[in-house]
Design a protein around this motif. Structure first.
Motif, PDB file in Angstrom:
ATOM      1  N   ALA A   1      12.370   5.954   4.315  1.00 39.91           N
ATOM      2  CA  ALA A   1      11.477   5.611   5.427  1.00 39.91           C
ATOM      3  C   ALA A   1      10.076   6.175   5.183  1.00 39.91           C
ATOM      4  CB  ALA A   1      12.033   6.129   6.754  1.00 39.91           C
ATOM      5  N   PHE A   2      10.027   7.384   4.655  1.00 39.42           N
ATOM      6  CA  PHE A   2       8.738   8.007   4.358  1.00 39.42           C
ATOM      7  C   PHE A   2       7.985   7.195   3.305  1.00 39.42           C
ATOM      8  CE2 PHE A   2       5.919  11.083   2.317  1.00 39.42           C
ATOM      9  CZ  PHE A   2       5.326  11.668   3.415  1.00 39.42           C
ATOM     10  N   GLN A   3       8.698   6.790   2.265  1.00 42.66           N
ATOM     11  CA  GLN A   3       8.067   6.000   1.196  1.00 42.66           C
ATOM     12  C   GLN A   3       7.592   4.652   1.717  1.00 42.66           C
ATOM     13  OE1 GLN A   3       7.293   7.016  -1.967  1.00 42.66           O
ATOM     14  NE2 GLN A   3       6.162   5.102  -2.001  1.00 42.66           N
ATOM     15  N   LYS A   4       8.361   4.049   2.616  1.00 46.51           N
ATOM     16  CA  LYS A   4       7.958   2.765   3.200  1.00 46.51           C
ATOM     17  C   LYS A   4       6.633   2.921   3.956  1.00 46.51           C
ATOM     18  CE  LYS A   4       9.441  -0.894   6.289  1.00 46.51           C
ATOM     19  NZ  LYS A   4      10.106  -1.148   7.532  1.00 46.51           N
ATOM     20  N   LEU A   5       6.508   4.015   4.702  1.00 40.48           N
ATOM     21  CA  LEU A   5       5.262   4.270   5.429  1.00 40.48           C
ATOM     22  C   LEU A   5       4.092   4.469   4.467  1.00 40.48           C
ATOM     23  CD1 LEU A   5       6.549   6.670   8.233  1.00 40.48           C
ATOM     24  CD2 LEU A   5       5.798   4.305   8.504  1.00 40.48           C
ATOM     25  N   VAL A   6       4.342   5.181   3.385  1.00 44.20           N
ATOM     26  CA  VAL A   6       3.292   5.403   2.386  1.00 44.20           C
ATOM     27  C   VAL A   6       2.844   4.067   1.789  1.00 44.20           C
ATOM     28  CG1 VAL A   6       2.822   6.407   0.105  1.00 44.20           C
ATOM     29  CG2 VAL A   6       3.979   7.764   1.857  1.00 44.20           C
ATOM     30  N   ASP A   7       3.801   3.207   1.490  1.00 42.94           N
ATOM     31  CA  ASP A   7       3.474   1.897   0.920  1.00 42.94           C
ATOM     32  C   ASP A   7       2.679   1.040   1.898  1.00 42.94           C
ATOM     33  OD1 ASP A   7       4.834   2.652  -1.364  1.00 42.94           O
ATOM     34  OD2 ASP A   7       6.665   1.555  -0.853  1.00 42.94           O
ATOM     35  N   GLU A   8       3.104   1.032   3.166  1.00 42.05           N
ATOM     36  CA  GLU A   8       2.392   0.249   4.179  1.00 42.05           C
ATOM     37  C   GLU A   8       0.958   0.750   4.332  1.00 42.05           C
ATOM     38  OE1 GLU A   8       4.720   0.582   7.756  1.00 42.05           O
ATOM     39  OE2 GLU A   8       6.217  -0.857   7.072  1.00 42.05           O
ATOM     40  N   LYS A   9       0.805   2.056   4.352  1.00 40.47           N
ATOM     41  CA  LYS A   9      -0.540   2.623   4.472  1.00 40.47           C
ATOM     42  C   LYS A   9      -1.382   2.284   3.242  1.00 40.47           C
ATOM     43  CE  LYS A   9      -0.818   6.907   5.693  1.00 40.47           C
ATOM     44  NZ  LYS A   9      -0.572   8.326   5.926  1.00 40.47           N
ATOM     45  N   GLY A  10      -0.774   2.307   2.083  1.00 42.19           N
ATOM     46  CA  GLY A  10      -1.487   1.976   0.849  1.00 42.19           C
ATOM     47  C   GLY A  10      -2.043   0.557   0.871  1.00 42.19           C
ATOM     48  N   GLU A  11      -1.215  -0.376   1.375  1.00 41.67           N
ATOM     49  CA  GLU A  11      -1.674  -1.768   1.479  1.00 41.67           C
ATOM     50  C   GLU A  11      -2.865  -1.872   2.424  1.00 41.67           C
ATOM     51  OE1 GLU A  11       1.730  -3.986   2.772  1.00 41.67           O
ATOM     52  OE2 GLU A  11       2.856  -3.576   0.939  1.00 41.67           O
ATOM     53  N   ARG A  12      -2.787  -1.178   3.531  1.00 42.40           N
ATOM     54  CA  ARG A  12      -3.889  -1.230   4.507  1.00 42.40           C
ATOM     55  C   ARG A  12      -5.145  -0.544   3.977  1.00 42.40           C
ATOM     56  NH1 ARG A  12      -2.408  -3.585   9.481  1.00 42.40           N
ATOM     57  NH2 ARG A  12      -0.537  -4.723   8.917  1.00 42.40           N
ATOM     58  N   ILE A  13      -4.977   0.486   3.197  1.00 40.43           N
ATOM     59  CA  ILE A  13      -6.140   1.158   2.605  1.00 40.43           C
ATOM     60  C   ILE A  13      -6.841   0.220   1.630  1.00 40.43           C
ATOM     61  CG2 ILE A  13      -6.821   3.033   1.040  1.00 40.43           C
ATOM     62  CD1 ILE A  13      -4.713   4.763   2.540  1.00 40.43           C
ATOM     63  N   ASP A  14      -6.061  -0.575   0.890  1.00 48.96           N
ATOM     64  CA  ASP A  14      -6.656  -1.572   0.003  1.00 48.96           C
ATOM     65  C   ASP A  14      -7.476  -2.582   0.812  1.00 48.96           C
ATOM     66  OD1 ASP A  14      -5.488  -0.321  -2.161  1.00 48.96           O
ATOM     67  OD2 ASP A  14      -3.803  -1.727  -2.280  1.00 48.96           O
ATOM     68  N   GLU A  15      -6.925  -2.998   1.961  1.00 52.62           N
ATOM     69  CA  GLU A  15      -7.661  -3.920   2.845  1.00 52.62           C
ATOM     70  C   GLU A  15      -8.967  -3.278   3.317  1.00 52.62           C
ATOM     71  OE1 GLU A  15      -5.494  -5.784   6.106  1.00 52.62           O
ATOM     72  OE2 GLU A  15      -3.650  -5.607   4.948  1.00 52.62           O
ATOM     73  N   LEU A  16      -8.901  -2.000   3.657  1.00 55.45           N
ATOM     74  CA  LEU A  16     -10.105  -1.287   4.105  1.00 55.45           C
ATOM     75  C   LEU A  16     -11.182  -1.280   3.018  1.00 55.45           C
ATOM     76  CD1 LEU A  16      -8.925   1.916   6.004  1.00 55.45           C
ATOM     77  CD2 LEU A  16     -10.168  -0.015   6.920  1.00 55.45           C
ATOM     78  N   ASN A  17     -10.753  -1.044   1.799  1.00 53.48           N
ATOM     79  CA  ASN A  17     -11.713  -1.026   0.697  1.00 53.48           C
ATOM     80  C   ASN A  17     -12.387  -2.385   0.536  1.00 53.48           C
ATOM     81  OD1 ASN A  17     -11.230   1.677   0.111  1.00 53.48           O
ATOM     82  ND2 ASN A  17      -9.600   1.194  -1.334  1.00 53.48           N
ATOM     83  N   GLU A  18     -11.604  -3.458   0.661  1.00 52.56           N
ATOM     84  CA  GLU A  18     -12.168  -4.805   0.583  1.00 52.56           C
ATOM     85  C   GLU A  18     -13.151  -5.052   1.731  1.00 52.56           C
ATOM     86  OE1 GLU A  18      -9.117  -7.789   0.311  1.00 52.56           O
ATOM     87  OE2 GLU A  18      -8.121  -6.751  -1.342  1.00 52.56           O
ATOM     88  N   LEU A  19     -12.771  -4.630   2.930  1.00 54.29           N
ATOM     89  CA  LEU A  19     -13.658  -4.793   4.087  1.00 54.29           C
ATOM     90  C   LEU A  19     -14.968  -4.033   3.883  1.00 54.29           C
ATOM     91  CD1 LEU A  19     -11.316  -4.540   7.204  1.00 54.29           C
ATOM     92  CD2 LEU A  19     -12.676  -6.498   6.517  1.00 54.29           C
ATOM     93  N   ASP A  20     -14.872  -2.822   3.371  1.00 50.07           N
ATOM     94  CA  ASP A  20     -16.074  -2.024   3.127  1.00 50.07           C
ATOM     95  C   ASP A  20     -16.996  -2.699   2.121  1.00 50.07           C
ATOM     96  OD1 ASP A  20     -15.426  -0.064   4.945  1.00 50.07           O
ATOM     97  OD2 ASP A  20     -14.570   1.297   3.453  1.00 50.07           O
TER      98      ASP A  20
END
Length: 164
Positions: free
Chosen positions: A48-67
């Motif tokens: 479950a912890f790893q799943k959360l890390v992966d989900e956050k990683g995907e969203r961080i990539d989106e943030l970088n694209e938005l920036d």
């Protein structure tokens, strides 16, 4: 006139980009809170912890694209906004509010990540100690059995009856 309309569209796109960034940061904050809950449990659910890390990683990539997109848009309209600040006053105020909210979320996430890092370090040190203790116990038991097997000589019997 057409250039002004185009710049207005770009400014609107920048505002929308900031709103999306705010939503993504809210999502990341919620997932970080979930990680905090998992880390406070006695037994960490690693999957479950790893799943959360992966989900956050995907969203961080989106943030970088938005920036990157926001920066590109800003480069295109910066001169127009500075020259005609009054024409974009409402949009600028909205973006400033969103930027303040985004900054606040960033600070909250950073603080929570720092706290979670401490919890994770404690968890990992406990696991390392358990592994080290297991190896020490295993080695001690192996040495014991090795010593015990060396003390018995095949010509001696434990049940040797001296009365014959």
């Amino acid at each position: 006139m057409e250039k002004k309309l185009e710049n207005s569209v770009y400014v609107t796109m920048m505002a929308d980009s900031l709103k999306r960034k705010e939503k993504i940061l809210t999502f990341i904050y919620e997932k970080t809170r979930e990680q905090e809950t998992l880390l406070k449990d006695e037994e960490l659910d690693v999957d479950a912890f790893q799943k959360l890390v992966d989900e956050k990683g995907e969203r961080i990539d989106e943030l970088n694209e938005l920036d990157e997109g926001f920066d590109a848009l800003f480069q295109m309209v910066e001169k127009e906004i500075v020259a005609n600040r009054g024409n974009y006053a409402e949009e600028i105020q909205d973006m400033q509010k969103t930027i303040a909210s985004v900054s606040e979320l960033g600070v909250k996430i950073q603080a929570l990540e720092h706290q979670n890092s401490g919890h994770l370090k404690i968890y990992l040190s406990k696991k390392r100690k358990q592994i080290r203790d297991f190896h020490v116990n295993n080695k001690t038991a192996a040495n014991y059995y090795s010593n015990m097997s060396n003390t018995h000589k095949p010509e001696q019997s434990y049940f040797f009856n001296e009365k014959k």
